[in-house]
Design an enzyme around this catalytic site. Structure first.
Site, PDB file in Angstrom:
ATOM      1  N   LYS A 246     -31.982 -21.385  -0.733  1.00 27.38           N
ATOM      2  CA  LYS A 246     -30.971 -20.388  -1.113  1.00 27.38           C
ATOM      3  C   LYS A 246     -31.443 -19.561  -2.321  1.00 27.38           C
ATOM      4  CE  LYS A 246     -26.996 -23.002   0.700  1.00 27.38           C
ATOM      5  NZ  LYS A 246     -25.600 -23.459   0.393  1.00 27.38           N
TER       6      LYS A 246
ATOM      7  N   TYR B 296     -22.305 -17.915   8.496  1.00 28.17           N
ATOM      8  CA  TYR B 296     -21.314 -18.883   8.008  1.00 28.17           C
ATOM      9  C   TYR B 296     -19.934 -18.669   8.644  1.00 28.17           C
ATOM     10  CZ  TYR B 296     -24.300 -21.022   4.421  1.00 28.17           C
ATOM     11  OH  TYR B 296     -25.270 -21.731   3.765  1.00 28.17           O
TER      12      TYR B 296
ATOM     13  N   PHE C 154     -13.591 -20.792  -0.071  1.00 29.21           N
ATOM     14  CA  PHE C 154     -14.834 -20.459  -0.759  1.00 29.21           C
ATOM     15  C   PHE C 154     -15.710 -19.482   0.033  1.00 29.21           C
ATOM     16  CE2 PHE C 154     -15.443 -24.491   1.517  1.00 29.21           C
ATOM     17  CZ  PHE C 154     -16.547 -24.190   2.328  1.00 29.21           C
TER      18      PHE C 154
ATOM     19  N   ARG D 282     -31.379 -33.548   6.150  1.00 31.52           N
ATOM     20  CA  ARG D 282     -30.097 -33.765   5.440  1.00 31.52           C
ATOM     21  C   ARG D 282     -30.272 -34.842   4.361  1.00 31.52           C
ATOM     22  NH1 ARG D 282     -26.047 -30.015   5.956  1.00 31.52           N
ATOM     23  NH2 ARG D 282     -24.871 -31.634   4.879  1.00 31.52           N
TER      24      ARG D 282
ATOM     25  N   THR E 159     -23.636 -32.137  -0.706  1.00 30.61           N
ATOM     26  CA  THR E 159     -23.325 -30.708  -0.898  1.00 30.61           C
ATOM     27  C   THR E 159     -23.124 -30.374  -2.370  1.00 30.61           C
ATOM     28  OG1 THR E 159     -22.237 -30.760   1.263  1.00 30.61           O
ATOM     29  CG2 THR E 159     -21.771 -28.861  -0.144  1.00 30.61           C
TER      30      THR E 159
ATOM     31  N   ARG F 121     -31.172 -31.393  -3.937  1.00 27.17           N
ATOM     32  CA  ARG F 121     -30.040 -30.852  -4.689  1.00 27.17           C
ATOM     33  C   ARG F 121     -29.904 -31.509  -6.056  1.00 27.17           C
ATOM     34  NH1 ARG F 121     -26.176 -30.158   0.627  1.00 27.17           N
ATOM     35  NH2 ARG F 121     -26.371 -27.893   0.842  1.00 27.17           N
TER      36      ARG F 121
ATOM     37  N   ASN G  35     -26.387 -24.378  -4.568  1.00 30.91           N
ATOM     38  CA  ASN G  35     -26.851 -25.746  -4.296  1.00 30.91           C
ATOM     39  C   ASN G  35     -28.206 -25.815  -3.576  1.00 30.91           C
ATOM     40  OD1 ASN G  35     -25.925 -25.056  -1.771  1.00 30.91           O
ATOM     41  ND2 ASN G  35     -24.512 -26.767  -1.554  1.00 30.91           N
TER      42      ASN G  35
ATOM     43  N   HIS H  90     -29.737 -25.056   2.360  1.00 33.94           N
ATOM     44  CA  HIS H  90     -28.884 -25.270   3.535  1.00 33.94           C
ATOM     45  C   HIS H  90     -29.699 -26.061   4.546  1.00 33.94           C
ATOM     46  CE1 HIS H  90     -26.420 -24.497   7.107  1.00 33.94           C
ATOM     47  NE2 HIS H  90     -27.570 -24.319   7.721  1.00 33.94           N
TER      48      HIS H  90
ATOM     49  N   GLU I 205     -28.822 -22.060  14.969  1.00 32.58           N
ATOM     50  CA  GLU I 205     -29.237 -21.488  13.676  1.00 32.58           C
ATOM     51  C   GLU I 205     -30.694 -21.012  13.730  1.00 32.58           C
ATOM     52  OE1 GLU I 205     -28.278 -24.285  10.568  1.00 32.58           O
ATOM     53  OE2 GLU I 205     -26.129 -24.002  10.871  1.00 32.58           O
TER      54      GLU I 205
HETATM   55  P1  GDP Z   1     -23.655 -28.287   3.537  1.00 27.42           P
HETATM   56  O1  GDP Z   1     -23.843 -28.513   5.008  1.00 27.42           O
HETATM   57  O2  GDP Z   1     -23.982 -29.502   2.706  1.00 27.42           O
HETATM   58  O3  GDP Z   1     -24.366 -27.049   3.025  1.00 27.42           O
HETATM   59  O4  GDP Z   1     -22.106 -28.044   3.295  1.00 27.42           O
HETATM   60  P2  GDP Z   1     -20.979 -27.280   4.157  1.00 27.42           P
HETATM   61  O5  GDP Z   1     -21.498 -26.866   5.500  1.00 27.42           O
HETATM   62  O6  GDP Z   1     -19.745 -28.089   4.093  1.00 27.42           O
HETATM   63  O7  GDP Z   1     -20.695 -25.961   3.297  1.00 27.42           O
HETATM   64  C1  GDP Z   1     -21.557 -24.846   3.353  1.00 27.42           C
HETATM   65  C2  GDP Z   1     -21.785 -24.345   1.954  1.00 27.42           C
HETATM   66  O8  GDP Z   1     -20.565 -23.842   1.432  1.00 27.42           O
HETATM   67  C3  GDP Z   1     -22.221 -25.426   0.945  1.00 27.42           C
HETATM   68  O9  GDP Z   1     -23.611 -25.634   0.934  1.00 27.42           O
HETATM   69  C4  GDP Z   1     -21.738 -24.855  -0.366  1.00 27.42           C
HETATM   70  O10 GDP Z   1     -22.673 -23.917  -0.898  1.00 27.42           O
HETATM   71  C5  GDP Z   1     -20.471 -24.132   0.047  1.00 27.42           C
HETATM   72  N1  GDP Z   1     -19.299 -24.996  -0.193  1.00 27.42           N
HETATM   73  C6  GDP Z   1     -18.888 -26.050   0.539  1.00 27.42           C
HETATM   74  N2  GDP Z   1     -17.767 -26.609   0.041  1.00 27.42           N
HETATM   75  C7  GDP Z   1     -17.453 -25.861  -1.055  1.00 27.42           C
HETATM   76  C8  GDP Z   1     -16.400 -25.919  -1.997  1.00 27.42           C
HETATM   77  O11 GDP Z   1     -15.500 -26.765  -1.942  1.00 27.42           O
HETATM   78  N3  GDP Z   1     -16.416 -24.968  -2.971  1.00 27.42           N
HETATM   79  C9  GDP Z   1     -17.391 -24.007  -3.044  1.00 27.42           C
HETATM   80  N4  GDP Z   1     -17.343 -23.121  -4.033  1.00 27.42           N
HETATM   81  N5  GDP Z   1     -18.416 -23.943  -2.171  1.00 27.42           N
HETATM   82  C10 GDP Z   1     -18.450 -24.841  -1.179  1.00 27.42           C
END
Ligand code: GDP
Length: 137
Positions: A9, A49, A57, A85, A91, A102, A112, A115, A126
């Site tokens: 990212k 996304y 968010f 992963r 996350t 991370r 973070n 992805h 993807e």
């Molecule tokens: P990942 O698969 O670990 O990347 O997590 P997710 O698919 O659940 O979410 C996608 C991305 O959205 C994450 O990598 C974060 O950058 C963002 N994100 C997820 N949950 C939150 C949250 O509760 N707050 C904020 N600000 N960003 C979030």
């Protein structure tokens, strides 16, 4: 051989740790089948996304993902999706296990660092979002 999609990212690209992160993948036995550095448009980020469109968010996530270039990579190997992963960590970097990408490179749940596809089925979609078949070798 299983494939998965990784995105380094904008925060990690700006920190100049692309090579360090790609080395983590290689050191774990994953192979880089394709990689490129790109600047996402707002439409790209919203489409990628789309599954999160209703989340509070979403706007912040899209803004962050277009704040600078990203490095998209196809990783290949045994259990590539789950292996990636595991390498990424949780996350929220505050909850990520020591030694994960991370934990070592990310600042916050928004910024973070990486992805990774969260299922083999999503990985297929993807990968085709970013790469033509001839770019994957
Ligand atoms: P990942 O698969 O670990 O990347 O997590 P997710 O698919 O659940 O979410 C996608 C991305 O959205 C994450 O990598 C974060 O950058 C963002 N994100 C997820 N949950 C939150 C949250 O509760 N707050 C904020 N600000 N960003 C979030």
């Amino acid at each position: 051989m299983e494939q998965t999609l990784s995105i380094i990212k904008p925060d990690a690209v700006a920190k100049n740790v692309v090579g360090k992160i790609l080395s983590r993948f290689e050191d774990a036995g994953l192979r880089i089948a394709a990689t490129k550095k790109i600047q996402l448009s707002q439409a790209d980020a919203e489409a990628f996304y789309a599954i999160h469109a209703e989340r509070p968010f979403f706007k912040d996530l899209v803004e962050f993902m277009i704040s600078g270039p990203v490095v998209v990579t196809v990783l290949e190997g045994d259990s590539a999706m789950s292996k990636n992963r595991d390498l990424m960590g949780a996350t929220n970097p505050a909850e990520a296990e020591a030694g994960t990408i991370r934990a070592d490179f990310a600042e916050s749940i928004d910024a973070n660092a990486v992805h990774g596809s969260d299922s083999v089925e999503n990985a297929v979609n993807e990968i085709s979002f970013f790469f033509a078949q001839r770019e994957i070798n």
